[in-house]
Design a protein around this motif. Sequence first.
Motif, mmCIF file in Angstrom:
data_model
loop_
_atom_site.group_PDB
_atom_site.id
_atom_site.type_symbol
_atom_site.label_atom_id
_atom_site.label_comp_id
_atom_site.label_asym_id
_atom_site.label_seq_id
_atom_site.Cartn_x
_atom_site.Cartn_y
_atom_site.Cartn_z
ATOM 1 N N GLY A 1 66.622 63.036 81.913
ATOM 2 C CA GLY A 1 65.847 62.315 80.918
ATOM 3 C C GLY A 1 65.150 61.060 81.390
ATOM 4 N N THR A 2 64.829 60.973 82.693
ATOM 5 C CA THR A 2 64.178 59.754 83.174
ATOM 6 C C THR A 2 62.773 59.594 82.589
ATOM 7 N N THR A 3 62.115 60.686 82.324
ATOM 8 C CA THR A 3 60.856 60.639 81.581
ATOM 9 C C THR A 3 60.933 61.705 80.498
ATOM 10 N N GLY A 4 60.128 61.543 79.461
ATOM 11 C CA GLY A 4 60.240 62.442 78.314
ATOM 12 C C GLY A 4 58.992 63.254 78.075
ATOM 13 N N HIS A 5 59.110 64.225 77.169
ATOM 14 C CA HIS A 5 57.953 65.033 76.788
ATOM 15 C C HIS A 5 57.131 64.288 75.739
ATOM 16 N N ILE B 1 59.418 54.621 83.165
ATOM 17 C CA ILE B 1 59.695 55.405 81.956
ATOM 18 C C ILE B 1 58.400 55.789 81.242
ATOM 19 N N LEU C 1 60.686 53.968 73.122
ATOM 20 C CA LEU C 1 61.764 54.948 72.915
ATOM 21 C C LEU C 1 61.943 55.277 71.432
ATOM 22 N N SER D 1 59.754 58.082 70.920
ATOM 23 C CA SER D 1 59.916 59.164 71.898
ATOM 24 C C SER D 1 60.915 60.189 71.371
ATOM 25 N N HIS E 1 64.611 61.744 75.901
ATOM 26 C CA HIS E 1 64.126 60.719 76.835
ATOM 27 C C HIS E 1 65.182 59.627 76.916
#
Length: 540
Positions: free
Chosen positions: A68-72, A137, A503, A506, A510
């Motif tokens: 989960g270091t970067t998200g969709h 991020i 976040l 997000s 994430h």
Amino acid sequence: MGIDERKLFKIREDHEKVLREAIDRLQKQPDEIRRDITSEKEKVAGAGFRKRGTVNNLPVVEYLRPPGTTGHEPSDRDTAEKRAKIKEMMQFAWENYKRYAWGCNELRPVSKQGHSSNLFGSLQGATIVDSLDTLYIMEMYEEFEAAAEWVQTHLDFNVNTEVSVFEVNIRFVGGLLSAYYLSGKEVFRRKAVELGLKLLPAFNTPSGIPWALLNLSSGVGRNWPWASGGSSILAEYGTLHLEFMHLSKLSGRAVFAQKVLNIRKVLNHLDKPRGLYPNYLNPSSAQWGQHHVSVGGLGDSFYEYLLKAWLMSDKADEEGKKLYFDALQAIESNMIRKSRGGLTYIAEWKGGLLEHKMGHLTCFAGGMFALGADGVPGDRRDRHMELAAEIARTCHESYAHTHLKLGPEAFRFDGGVEAIATRQNEKYFILRPEVIETYMYLWRFTHDPKYRQWGWEVVQALEQHCKVEGGYSGLRDVYADRPSHDDVQQSFFLAETLKYLYLLFSEDEHLPLEHWVFNTEAHPLPVIRREHTTKLHPQQ
């Protein structure tokens, strides 16, 4: 060909290959470069990799990127647009810092120059280090690489200067650790351990309770002259645990863990008035100073770190868990009250008397109650979630009651007022993150849309009243008809406020809360899984 000619041919061939690749990279469009970076990142995430550097006698560690270091992209279009707006805010804050204050600790966005407080002395680069993980991020990779290069070439701890141990730990050590865990770049691990070693002399007191201030060159420490009877401050010496446990893990040196575990040992031997922890403790006598208890300034993050020590240990740190829930029970009994208008607040306790005041800093507690609710002994989970929601509402009201729709530094519940600052020195707003932090946690645990709505109200107020030509500024009086800017873009605005807003909009995967724990500066650190504990060596 002779052997030397073969070597020469191979060198020339390799050189030409490097040149071809460089030319190819230069000819790519920026979006292609970004796709390549993402592709490489995903490969690494899938395979994990082993770092073999032994600079500064650091052990070989296996780097496996946590999930989960970067998200969709959020699936909802409106949410995606709001998240993109928050990223634009980060880009604006960062670009102005880079343009007017690069290398300085912070930016003065009105006068367009660098700024530094006495917290860091002549140590430089607070905004750069504090922003590393936010840049990563938000997938601002070019900016992240520029910041990483500055850390590599300019971040220098060999300075004859006095710094706040607490602030340097949460911003610099925490920021470097987080950047390492997100990116795997060895420079961040090396710099974090180097700085950690520089901070160790702060613990050279009769009790092992560290000094508040430390000269990084001489190792001489002292406490703030205004602190009760030469005391150390609960929120400062109690907010080292997460970072120092990770320093032990990454350096193989038990000394970091030993220092923070000794703090617990000292506290366990002390009698607590009504089970409460006073804000002041003398490091020489290991006795409490004046009996002033707060879940806001001077006390706040001590309680946060008890809970997060347990969560970060993969719930193995039973001592941390017990200390946290015992402390919360005492706080609930002695300090949590309800106003005439039905607002729940956490008062300040002074020798048995309550001051019906709550600081903006205390607003983090809504998120803390929610984060710990699943671990509450007995059947009190619902009560803790209810308290979390009530504190979030109270803090929202403190924003709603101002003219500029941003919250004051402190607000009161006496003389007929409800969540309003009554003193001039409590009416300012310095871009603090605590209310947004609580919204983010409550969104994650409840998915109640009001938390995103309240968060978006803050975004609109920041854009309307805090944004100036050269960045974002704090405000001197949130009740004034028009904004008066304090001319400081705090490093924590980029590290915390914008990160928690991002976040909030997000997807939950994430930086998922089952894999990551945020330090008090919002730097995400991975849970230390029980099967991944490293043997530590008692060396310094």
